[in-house]
Write a protein that holds these residues in place. Structure first.
Motif, PDB file in Angstrom:
ATOM      1  N   GLY A 142       0.809  -1.213   0.000  1.00 18.89           N
ATOM      2  CA  GLY A 142       0.000   0.000   0.000  1.00 18.89           C
ATOM      3  C   GLY A 142       0.841   1.262   0.000  1.00 18.89           C
ATOM      4  O   GLY A 142       0.340   2.354  -0.297  1.00 18.89           O
ATOM      5  N   ARG A 143       2.130   1.145   0.341  1.00 13.76           N
ATOM      6  CA  ARG A 143       3.029   2.304   0.310  1.00 13.76           C
ATOM      7  C   ARG A 143       3.463   2.664  -1.115  1.00 13.76           C
ATOM      8  O   ARG A 143       4.053   3.711  -1.333  1.00 13.76           O
ATOM      9  N   LEU A 144       3.208   1.774  -2.061  1.00 17.86           N
ATOM     10  CA  LEU A 144       3.582   2.047  -3.444  1.00 17.86           C
ATOM     11  C   LEU A 144       2.537   2.956  -4.077  1.00 17.86           C
ATOM     12  O   LEU A 144       1.354   2.623  -4.102  1.00 17.86           O
ATOM     13  N   ASP A 145       2.968   4.083  -4.600  1.00 14.45           N
ATOM     14  CA  ASP A 145       2.012   4.953  -5.276  1.00 14.45           C
ATOM     15  C   ASP A 145       1.722   4.395  -6.670  1.00 14.45           C
ATOM     16  O   ASP A 145       2.270   3.363  -7.081  1.00 14.45           O
ATOM     17  N   LEU A 146       0.876   5.071  -7.415  1.00 11.58           N
ATOM     18  CA  LEU A 146       0.428   4.527  -8.694  1.00 11.58           C
ATOM     19  C   LEU A 146       1.572   4.342  -9.697  1.00 11.58           C
ATOM     20  O   LEU A 146       1.661   3.286 -10.333  1.00 11.58           O
ATOM     21  N   PRO A 147       2.483   5.317  -9.872  1.00 12.91           N
ATOM     22  CA  PRO A 147       3.604   5.084 -10.787  1.00 12.91           C
ATOM     23  C   PRO A 147       4.480   3.907 -10.361  1.00 12.91           C
ATOM     24  O   PRO A 147       5.014   3.177 -11.196  1.00 12.91           O
ATOM     25  N   ALA A 148       4.619   3.709  -9.051  1.00 17.11           N
ATOM     26  CA  ALA A 148       5.429   2.593  -8.561  1.00 17.11           C
ATOM     27  C   ALA A 148       4.759   1.256  -8.886  1.00 17.11           C
ATOM     28  O   ALA A 148       5.424   0.289  -9.274  1.00 17.11           O
ATOM     29  N   LEU A 149       3.437   1.192  -8.729  1.00 11.94           N
ATOM     30  CA  LEU A 149       2.720  -0.039  -9.081  1.00 11.94           C
ATOM     31  C   LEU A 149       2.845  -0.347 -10.570  1.00 11.94           C
ATOM     32  O   LEU A 149       2.964  -1.505 -10.973  1.00 11.94           O
ATOM     33  N   GLU A 150       2.798   0.693 -11.382  1.00 14.45           N
ATOM     34  CA  GLU A 150       2.971   0.483 -12.822  1.00 14.45           C
ATOM     35  C   GLU A 150       4.363  -0.055 -13.128  1.00 14.45           C
ATOM     36  O   GLU A 150       4.535  -0.887 -14.030  1.00 14.45           O
ATOM     37  N   ALA A 151       5.367   0.392 -12.395  1.00 13.25           N
ATOM     38  CA  ALA A 151       6.724  -0.110 -12.594  1.00 13.25           C
ATOM     39  C   ALA A 151       6.829  -1.575 -12.189  1.00 13.25           C
ATOM     40  O   ALA A 151       7.513  -2.364 -12.849  1.00 13.25           O
ATOM     41  N   VAL A 152       6.141  -1.954 -11.103  1.00 12.07           N
ATOM     42  CA  VAL A 152       6.145  -3.352 -10.671  1.00 12.07           C
ATOM     43  C   VAL A 152       5.505  -4.237 -11.739  1.00 12.07           C
ATOM     44  O   VAL A 152       5.908  -5.388 -11.949  1.00 12.07           O
ATOM     45  N   LEU A 153       4.510  -3.685 -12.438  1.00 10.66           N
ATOM     46  CA  LEU A 153       3.878  -4.425 -13.536  1.00 10.66           C
ATOM     47  C   LEU A 153       4.895  -4.809 -14.610  1.00 10.66           C
ATOM     48  O   LEU A 153       4.750  -5.849 -15.271  1.00 10.66           O
ATOM     49  N   LEU A 154       5.929  -3.984 -14.793  1.00  4.45           N
ATOM     50  CA  LEU A 154       6.970  -4.304 -15.769  1.00  4.45           C
ATOM     51  C   LEU A 154       7.625  -5.650 -15.483  1.00  4.45           C
ATOM     52  O   LEU A 154       8.047  -6.358 -16.403  1.00  4.45           O
ATOM     53  N   LEU A 155       7.735  -5.993 -14.208  1.00  2.00           N
ATOM     54  CA  LEU A 155       8.340  -7.281 -13.850  1.00  2.00           C
ATOM     55  C   LEU A 155       7.549  -8.434 -14.446  1.00  2.00           C
ATOM     56  O   LEU A 155       8.128  -9.399 -14.958  1.00  2.00           O
ATOM     57  N   LEU A 156       6.225  -8.348 -14.375  1.00  4.48           N
ATOM     58  CA  LEU A 156       5.393  -9.403 -14.966  1.00  4.48           C
ATOM     59  C   LEU A 156       5.542  -9.426 -16.489  1.00  4.48           C
ATOM     60  O   LEU A 156       5.608 -10.494 -17.103  1.00  4.48           O
ATOM     61  N   ASN A 157       5.590  -8.242 -17.093  1.00  8.71           N
ATOM     62  CA  ASN A 157       5.698  -8.169 -18.551  1.00  8.71           C
ATOM     63  C   ASN A 157       7.010  -8.775 -19.039  1.00  8.71           C
ATOM     64  O   ASN A 157       7.032  -9.527 -20.019  1.00  8.71           O
ATOM     65  N   TYR A 158       8.109  -8.457 -18.366  1.00  9.15           N
ATOM     66  CA  TYR A 158       9.395  -9.002 -18.786  1.00  9.15           C
ATOM     67  C   TYR A 158       9.506 -10.491 -18.463  1.00  9.15           C
ATOM     68  O   TYR A 158      10.141 -11.248 -19.204  1.00  9.15           O
ATOM     69  N   ALA A 159       8.916 -10.927 -17.354  1.00 12.44           N
ATOM     70  CA  ALA A 159       8.993 -12.348 -16.992  1.00 12.44           C
ATOM     71  C   ALA A 159       8.338 -13.223 -18.048  1.00 12.44           C
ATOM     72  O   ALA A 159       8.797 -14.343 -18.318  1.00 12.44           O
ATOM     73  N   SER A 160       7.259 -12.721 -18.666  1.00 15.49           N
ATOM     74  CA  SER A 160       6.563 -13.502 -19.692  1.00 15.49           C
ATOM     75  C   SER A 160       7.164 -13.301 -21.084  1.00 15.49           C
ATOM     76  O   SER A 160       6.748 -13.953 -22.049  1.00 15.49           O
ATOM     77  N   ASP A 161       8.150 -12.404 -21.203  1.00 14.47           N
ATOM     78  CA  ASP A 161       8.826 -12.184 -22.477  1.00 14.47           C
ATOM     79  C   ASP A 161       9.611 -13.449 -22.859  1.00 14.47           C
ATOM     80  O   ASP A 161      10.201 -14.106 -21.991  1.00 14.47           O
ATOM     81  N   PRO A 162       9.653 -13.818 -24.149  1.00 15.04           N
ATOM     82  CA  PRO A 162      10.378 -15.032 -24.577  1.00 15.04           C
ATOM     83  C   PRO A 162      11.838 -15.057 -24.138  1.00 15.04           C
ATOM     84  O   PRO A 162      12.424 -16.132 -23.977  1.00 15.04           O
ATOM     85  N   ARG A 163      12.450 -13.889 -23.930  1.00 13.58           N
ATOM     86  CA  ARG A 163      13.847 -13.870 -23.494  1.00 13.58           C
ATOM     87  C   ARG A 163      14.025 -14.503 -22.122  1.00 13.58           C
ATOM     88  O   ARG A 163      15.067 -15.088 -21.813  1.00 13.58           O
ATOM     89  N   PHE A 164      13.010 -14.393 -21.278  1.00 21.34           N
ATOM     90  CA  PHE A 164      13.091 -14.945 -19.924  1.00 21.34           C
ATOM     91  C   PHE A 164      12.167 -16.149 -19.757  1.00 21.34           C
ATOM     92  O   PHE A 164      12.552 -17.169 -19.190  1.00 21.34           O
ATOM     93  N   ASP A 165      10.914 -16.001 -20.228  1.00 22.86           N
ATOM     94  CA  ASP A 165       9.927 -17.077 -20.137  1.00 22.86           C
ATOM     95  C   ASP A 165       9.921 -17.689 -18.738  1.00 22.86           C
ATOM     96  O   ASP A 165      10.027 -18.888 -18.559  1.00 22.86           O
ATOM     97  N   HIS A 166       9.778 -16.805 -17.754  1.00 22.12           N
ATOM     98  CA  HIS A 166       9.868 -17.239 -16.355  1.00 22.12           C
ATOM     99  C   HIS A 166       8.510 -17.099 -15.662  1.00 22.12           C
ATOM    100  O   HIS A 166       7.958 -15.991 -15.623  1.00 22.12           O
TER     101      HIS A 166
END
Length: 311
Positions: A142-166
């Motif tokens: 809850g301490r993460l503001d909206l821009p911070a939550l959007e940045a955390v979303l990047l982790l999911l996007n990159y994890a599903s990228d074929p380069r990582f496929d994690h």
């Protein structure tokens, strides 16, 4: 391959397992798949969210180290009260730096400060993939503001990228403001696979918790008259919050032992009364000190009275 051991719990006693903890773990595992998703845990303070995260981290990492089939690691961190210590103007980068510092070796911290948000997110995902940490738990999310939550979303996007496929599931743990923040971000909301509400314990859950720490509750039939009275009293006195229930039973047990009497509902009532009187004395002491007056023990009408047993 060298794997990273995540910091162990800073406590000697084992974590007590409860039905609610098992339910939360089962639901996280049920939605965990390669696409990458969020799961949210929310509820009031003291209801067991953080303890459940510690327990799940320990369970998964122990299984992984023991070579259990299909086991994977859990990485967990707590968002600090302030991210101002992270030298970045971008709030998203500050959040990713906090995550980075929790999952990567400290020596890489100085390098990470010069990376952009995208590169930083990729570095975190690479480390999670290298150590096979498939669940990332972020406490106090809850301490993460909206821009911070959007940045955390990047982790999911990159994890599903074929380069990582994690496979990666991020568990966001917070209080009631967390769903409000998520509701304002459609891209984050669309990736929430489950929202788990941690609620105050009821009779069955309270009994399973307390029987692990108290021989009295272990031998108590929750369906009996005494069992119903004791469990109902504990729940009503503490609001069904885990931390408060354990504290009350601990005080009652110590009180019964000191009096050389068996643990009972009377001991529970006495422990609660003792706690209330201690709080009232502390309050009076603060008021007296603030007014520049000190009570003299046993001094006339205005003196402090000592509660005694009996009628």
């Amino acid at each position: 391959m060298t794997t990273t051991r995540y910091p162990a719990r800073d406590r000697a006693e084992p974590i007590l397992e409860t039905p609610m903890m098992r339910e939360a773990r089962t639901r996280v595992f049920a939605v965990h798949h390669p696409r990458g998703q969020f799961v949210t845990w929310y509820g009031e303070a003291g209801v067991g969210k953080t303890t459940t995260g510690e327990w799940m981290e320990e369970q998964c990492n122990t299984d992984c180290e023991a070579g259990v089939t299909n086991a994977f690691r859990v990485a967990r961190l707590t968002v600090p009260p302030s991210l101002t210590g992270y030298r970045a103007y971008n709030p998203g980068k500050k959040a990713l730096l906090a995550i980075h510092n929790a999952v990567l070796p400290p020596k890489t911290d100085s390098e990470a400060r010069w990376l952009g948000v995208a590169s930083l997110a990729q570095m975190v995902v690479q480390q999670l993939a290298t150590t096979d940490a498939q669940i990332l738990m972020i406490d106090e999310a809850g301490r993460l503001d909206l821009p911070a939550l959007e940045a955390v979303l990047l982790l999911l996007n990159y994890a599903s990228d074929p380069r990582f496929d994690h496979p990666l599931t991020i568990v966001l743990i917070g209080m009631h403001e967390l769903p409000i923040n998520i509701e304002q971000l459609p891209q984050v909301k669309s990736r929430v696979a489950d929202m788990i509400t941690f609620r105050p314990y009821e009779v069955r859950e309270a009994h399973e918790l307390l029987r692990q720490v108290s021989p009295y509750f272990a031998g108590l039939d929750p369906a009996s008259a005494e069992g119903k009275e004791a469990l109902t009293f504990v729940i009503e006195s503490t609001g069904g919050l885990v931390r408060s229930m354990l504290q009350l039973v601990e005080k009652a047990t110590a009180l019964a032992q000191e009096a050389r009497r068996p643990m009972s509902v009377l001991a529970l009532r006495a422990a609660l009364k003792m706690s209330e009187e201690d709080q009232e004395r502390a309050k009076e002491a603060v008021i007296s000190g603030h007014r520049g007056r000190a009570r003299q023990p046993g001094g006339g009408r205005g003196g402090a009275r000592v509660a005694r047993g009996g009628r």
